[in-house]
Scaffold this active site. Structure first.
Site, PDB file in Angstrom:
ATOM      1  N   CYS A 114       0.821  -1.223   0.000  1.00 48.86           N
ATOM      2  CA  CYS A 114       0.000   0.000   0.000  1.00 48.86           C
ATOM      3  C   CYS A 114       0.851   1.268   0.000  1.00 48.86           C
ATOM      4  O   CYS A 114       0.419   2.315  -0.474  1.00 48.86           O
ATOM      5  CB  CYS A 114      -0.931   0.015   1.206  1.00 48.86           C
ATOM      6  SG  CYS A 114      -1.962  -1.444   1.275  1.00 48.86           S
ATOM      7  N   HIS A 276      -3.894   6.953   0.930  1.00 50.20           N
ATOM      8  CA  HIS A 276      -4.070   5.630   0.327  1.00 50.20           C
ATOM      9  C   HIS A 276      -5.484   5.167   0.669  1.00 50.20           C
ATOM     10  O   HIS A 276      -5.925   5.273   1.817  1.00 50.20           O
ATOM     11  CB  HIS A 276      -3.028   4.660   0.882  1.00 50.20           C
ATOM     12  CG  HIS A 276      -3.422   3.235   0.717  1.00 50.20           C
ATOM     13  ND1 HIS A 276      -3.758   2.698  -0.502  1.00 50.20           N
ATOM     14  CD2 HIS A 276      -3.579   2.225   1.627  1.00 50.20           C
ATOM     15  CE1 HIS A 276      -4.096   1.431  -0.339  1.00 50.20           C
ATOM     16  NE2 HIS A 276      -3.991   1.119   0.935  1.00 50.20           N
ATOM     17  N   ASN A 306     -10.037  -0.952  -2.603  1.00 52.56           N
ATOM     18  CA  ASN A 306      -8.641  -0.670  -2.265  1.00 52.56           C
ATOM     19  C   ASN A 306      -7.767  -1.244  -3.378  1.00 52.56           C
ATOM     20  O   ASN A 306      -7.731  -2.460  -3.576  1.00 52.56           O
ATOM     21  CB  ASN A 306      -8.338  -1.327  -0.907  1.00 52.56           C
ATOM     22  CG  ASN A 306      -6.905  -1.145  -0.438  1.00 52.56           C
ATOM     23  OD1 ASN A 306      -5.997  -0.944  -1.238  1.00 52.56           O
ATOM     24  ND2 ASN A 306      -6.702  -1.247   0.862  1.00 52.56           N
TER      25      ASN A 306
END
Ligand code: ACO
Length: 349
Positions: A114, A276, A306
């Site tokens: 991430c 993020h 995501n």
């Protein structure tokens, strides 16, 4: 001293939309549960045989390169962040170099999940500051849909992730108060196994002596990949959701404040925060902690899920396209994820 500015952004998401209701066909879940816990309403899945992490990166890169006013032949370095590469090795950087018919330039793959895009931006910024390169292509791309457990067993992880790619071109600028002001990178491997995909890998149970949740390393042989691993679904990502949540809500604000402090700025100076896209609840917590209004934080996890290393460049591109980022705006990119790793980049657009 020159430092980097973002000269062009691009993004690509697959056409195929998968809603929470679609996922209900494969697992015991609900639209309400997913929305309430994560904010996600739908995500995109890449074409099974027609799209890969690299082909999506190509599409995002084409746009970024065109917007930077250059051609693929002008790119002199690639930094490619992904956790879902086309091959175990080589990395996607060389596949992108080949697909875009670039010169025999360097291609670096970044494996920081991430935080991959923020790490990649930081690396590229250093190359530009040193004067080594003038046009660096920085990419984040993920094809998660190929590596998730879509049965009820995997529901706490698989409902969260989606596919897509984002890219930027970095170029040098001499304007002191414009471009990337600073980047800040961190890691703490103490909880490496809290958000991880253990197999295939070479660990042979070396690190995971203490079973976490339903993961039982004693049941795994020493092999890189075995039938039993697959039978027991040990080839899918593992996430201790509450542990990730607790750490993320501390580290996100901390690393954003670190970037602001380093530049003598305050949260109120931020024009656009692009976190993020881990989980809407995490982003909202960070927003509240920093006292930012809704128009100062960009979230699109609702429609893409995501997308790990791709989430920041996709959000950055979308925010810019929507006119939400204007010249001279102070933009903060911030990430937290597997590792754990976290980081921030502060830039003046
Ligand atoms: N649908 C329906 N029920 C589900 C689902 C699902 N998809 N997944 C889990 N459940 C159930 C569980 O089985 C459990 O049931 P039980 O109480 O009968 O045992 C119940 O829901 C609660 O499970 P928890 O894991 O405690 O749920 P929680 O409220 O913690 O939410 C979540 C899970 C959303 C993962 C949360 O922990 C979280 O937000 N964690 C942060 C992790 C994160 O954001 N990761 C993103 C990827 S990593 C990154 O990008 C940084």
């Amino acid at each position: 001293m020159p430092h980097a500015k973002i000269a062009g952004t691009g993004m690509y998401v697959p056409e195929h939309v998968v809603t929470n209701f679609d996922l209900q066909k494969y697992m015991d879940t609900s639209d309400d549960w997913i929305r309430e816990r994560t904010g996600i309403q739908e995500r995109r899945f890449a074409g099974r045989d027609t799209e890969t992490t690299t082909t999506m990166a190509v599409e995002a890169s084409k746009t970024a390169i065109e917007r930077a006013g250059i051609t693929p032949q002008d790119i002199d370095f690639i930094v490619f962040a992904t956790l879902s590469p086309d091959y175990y090795f080589p990395g996607c950087g060389v596949l992108l170099q080949r697909a875009m018919k670039m010169r025999e330039i360097g291609a670096l793959d970044v494996r920081n999940q991430c935080s991959g895009f923020v790490y990649a931006i930081s690396v590229a910024d250093q190359f530009i500051r040193s004067g080594m390169y003038k046009n660096i292509l920085v990419v984040g791309s993920e094809k998660h849909s190929f590596g998730l457990d879509f049965s009820t067993r995997g529901r706490s992880v698989s409902v969260i992730f989606g596919d897509g790619a984002g890219a930027v071109v970095l170029q040098p600028t001499e304007e002191e108060d414009r471009g990337i002001l600073s980047t800040h990178l961190h890691s703490d491997g103490e909880s490496a196994e809290s958000l991880a995909m253990y197999n295939p890998g070479t660990h042979a149970n070396h690190w995971v002596q203490q079973p976490v949740a339903d993961f039982n390393p004693a049941e795994i042989g020493d092999m890189f990949m075995s039938h039993s691993m697959i039978d027991k679904a040990q080839n899918f990502p593992y996430m201790d959701g509450p542990a990730v949540f607790k750490k993320a809500i501390v580290k996100f604000p901390e690393v954003i404040m670190e970037a602001l402090d380093a530049n003598g700025l305050k949260p109120g100076d931020i024009d656009m925060l692009i976190p993020h896209q881990a989980n809407l609840r995490i982003a909202q917590f960070v927003q509240q902690k920093l006292g930012l209004s809704d128009d100062k934080v960009y979230n699109n996890i609702q429609k893409y899920g995501n997308t790990t290393a791709a989430s920041i460049p996709i959000a950055l591109c979308e925010a810019w396209e929507a006119g939400k980022i204007k010249p001279a705006d102070l933009v903060c990119l911030a990430s937290f994820g597997s590792g754990f790793t976290w980081g921030s980049a502060l830039l003046r657009w």
